[in-house]
Design an enzyme around this catalytic site. Structure first.
Site, PDB file in Angstrom:
ATOM      1  N   SER A 156       4.283  32.687   5.922  1.00 26.71           N
ATOM      2  CA  SER A 156       5.648  32.630   6.175  1.00 26.71           C
ATOM      3  C   SER A 156       6.112  33.358   7.272  1.00 26.71           C
ATOM      4  CB  SER A 156       6.437  33.043   4.892  1.00 26.71           C
ATOM      5  OG  SER A 156       7.625  33.256   4.935  1.00 26.71           O
ATOM      6  N   ASP A 209      12.041  27.012   5.676  1.00 25.85           N
ATOM      7  CA  ASP A 209      12.640  27.634   4.376  1.00 25.85           C
ATOM      8  C   ASP A 209      14.022  28.348   4.728  1.00 25.85           C
ATOM      9  OD1 ASP A 209      13.457  29.124   2.198  1.00 25.85           O
ATOM     10  OD2 ASP A 209      11.771  30.256   2.037  1.00 25.85           O
ATOM     11  N   GLU A 234      12.553  23.859   2.478  1.00 23.70           N
ATOM     12  CA  GLU A 234      12.922  24.749   1.211  1.00 23.70           C
ATOM     13  C   GLU A 234      14.122  25.435   1.153  1.00 23.70           C
ATOM     14  OE1 GLU A 234       9.606  27.647   1.060  1.00 23.70           O
ATOM     15  OE2 GLU A 234      10.711  28.755  -0.542  1.00 23.70           O
ATOM     16  N   GLY A 311       5.283  33.655  -2.616  1.00 24.37           N
ATOM     17  CA  GLY A 311       5.328  35.139  -2.593  1.00 24.37           C
ATOM     18  C   GLY A 311       6.428  35.944  -2.318  1.00 24.37           C
TER      19      GLY A 311
HETATM   20  O1  OSB Z   1      12.215  32.693   0.101  1.00 26.52           O
HETATM   21  O2  OSB Z   1      10.095  32.465  -0.122  1.00 26.52           O
HETATM   22  C1  OSB Z   1      11.085  33.195   0.140  1.00 26.52           C
HETATM   23  C2  OSB Z   1       9.747  36.951   0.829  1.00 26.52           C
HETATM   24  C3  OSB Z   1      10.866  37.474   0.396  1.00 26.52           C
HETATM   25  C4  OSB Z   1      11.849  36.794  -0.476  1.00 26.52           C
HETATM   26  C5  OSB Z   1      11.891  35.314  -0.319  1.00 26.52           C
HETATM   27  C6  OSB Z   1      10.880  34.523   0.229  1.00 26.52           C
HETATM   28  C7  OSB Z   1       9.897  35.150   0.902  1.00 26.52           C
HETATM   29  C8  OSB Z   1       8.835  34.719   1.523  1.00 26.52           C
HETATM   30  C9  OSB Z   1       7.539  35.591   1.910  1.00 26.52           C
HETATM   31  O3  OSB Z   1       8.842  33.865   2.267  1.00 26.52           O
HETATM   32  C10 OSB Z   1       6.107  34.701   1.574  1.00 26.52           C
HETATM   33  C11 OSB Z   1       5.267  35.877   1.412  1.00 26.52           C
HETATM   34  O4  OSB Z   1       4.910  36.414   0.344  1.00 26.52           O
HETATM   35  O5  OSB Z   1       4.176  35.649   2.291  1.00 26.52           O
HETATM   36 MG    MG Z   2      11.826  30.621  -0.328  1.00 20.52          MG
END
Ligand code: OSB
Ligand code: MG
Length: 395
Positions: A156, A209, A234, A311
């Site tokens: 991400s 996302d 997303e 995550g």
């Molecule tokens: O929306 O998926 C999300 C991290 C913090 C809060 C929300 C999100 C995320 C990530 C991190 O996209 C993904 C990761 O842990 O590598």
């Molecule tokens: Mg997300």
């Protein structure tokens, strides 16, 4: 180390003797920016649970210092756990971890806090039965769902200062071996960034996302993103909306993946019923723990809904548990769980997670979560929280 236990094997109960909370602050290698702001450090409340037999289980409350993704923070998790949930469970006997949520059912909401506590129970329960956590999850999964020993993962990528910087980070992650890229977008940072990355890499698995930054009126604008052949988009709309996602999906070719909006098995059923979801990002923390996650897993299997594990940039404690769940076979799209070196210089656990062949992370080879807490680093991270707590760890 794999111990195969038939589904009718009776697993040994545990009794909870004591629980300690550790609030930590751990600096990220690089800040992570989403539509709700930039974070420089991981904030977590870690739950250390000891059984009457002296087995220690660990769980992580996945939170951030800013209540931007969810409504909880380190201080709310500490408060809810220490004042209400811990007193309700200390001394209790757990014969089946899926019965644990009933013990704290009378306290509503606070999913991230309760999920951290439940995770510690699962870890202690698996360790007490000489099982990897992944085998313990499989034990309670539908028949035939054996864990695969590794989780397929992606990366991400937060909002970057420029298109060039974004393409550079994507190039770097691809060269490290990641097989799926997720870009964070927000209003005003979407079409151009998707176009730039897609132009540089016509064939990669690419997704976006939005973390709830758009409104139903943005449907036409979002439909423009269809041309980039995205794996999914997303959570485009509000964190508490399902209905308008259903309307939006009718206007998009790109499949909608829900994250924030699915906080329970019931939410998922509603989303399925009205066509508001094409793919699920399951974050065990968001839905209140692994028991609810297993129920959601079952619903995904029953409905052939593509599924992956999300995550929250967890420390090794939360990451190990998520990898253990993501290794279940119906988790069939790459999960948002990256290698340790994507997040931290030194994590709180050893060994580190290292990206393997075909963009995978191996399930740790040990009982429970299979990774060991490093007490010296834990103390240092607690100190760091203590020194920065007045501003929630924001640098
Ligand atoms: O929306 O998926 C999300 C991290 C913090 C809060 C929300 C999100 C995320 C990530 C991190 O996209 C993904 C990761 O842990 O590598
Ligand atoms: Mg997300």
């Amino acid at each position: 180390m794999t111990r195969t236990i038939s589904k009718d094997t009776h697993l040994k109960a545990i009794q909870i003797q004591s629980i300690n909370l550790h609030t930590v602050l751990l600096p990220y290698l690089t800040p992570f920016e989403t539509s709700f702001g930039a974070e420089t450090d991981k904030v977590a409340v870690l739950v250390e649970l000891t059984t009457d037999a002296g087995i220690v289980g660990w769980g992580e409350c996945s939170i951030e210092f800013w209540p931007g993704y969810g409504s909880e923070t380190a201080l709310t998790a500490q408060h809810i756990l220490s004042e209400f949930m811990l007193p309700a469970v200390v001394g209790e006997t757990i014969a089946d971890p899926r019965a644990f949520p009933a013990l704290i059912k009378r306290f509503r909401g606070n999913h991230h806090a309760r999920a951290g506590l439940e995770a510690a129970v699962w870890d202690a329960f698996a360790k007490s039965n000489d099982m990897r956590l992944t085998d313990c999850f499989a034990h309670y999964a539908p028949p035939g769902h054996e864990p695969e020993g590794r989780a397929t993962v992606g990366v991400s990528i937060g909002i970057q200062p420029s298109l060039e910087a974004t393409v550079a980070v994507v190039n770097q992650r691809l060269s490290e071996g990641y097989g799926r890229v997720k870009l964070k977008i927000k209003r005003g940072w979407d079409f151009e960034v998707a176009r730039a990355v897609r132009a540089a890499h016509p064939d990669i698995l690419l997704m976006l996302d939005a973390n709830s930054d758009y409104q139903p009126e943005d449907a036409e604008h979002l439909a423009q993103l269809d041309q980039f052949n995205l794996l999914m988009i997303e959570q485009p709309l509000s964190h508490d909306d399902i209905f308008y996602h259903g309307q939006l999906q009718k206007r998009l070719r790109t499949r909608i993946c829900l994250d924030e909006s699915v906080k329970s098995a019931s939410d998922l059923q509603v989303a399925l019923q009205i066509g508001a979801i094409g793919i699920l990002n399951l974050k065990p923390a968001r839905v209140g723990g692994f028991s609810e996650s297993l129920e959601i897993y079952r619903i995904c299997v029953e409905n052939d809904l593509p599924l992956w594990i999300g995550g929250m940039l967890e420390t090794g404690v939360g990451r190990a548990a998520n990898v253990s769940f993501a290794a279940l076979p119906a988790v069939n799209l790459p999960s948002d769980i990256s290698a340790t070196d994507r997040y931290f210089a030194a994590d709180l656990t050893e060994p580190p997670f290292v990206l393997g062949a075909e963009s995978t992370l191996a399930v740790p080879d040990g009982y429970g979560i299979g990774v060991e807490i490093q007490r010296d680093r834990l103390e240092e991270a607690k100190q760091r929280w203590w020194e920065n707590r007045s501003h929630g760890g924001a640098r």
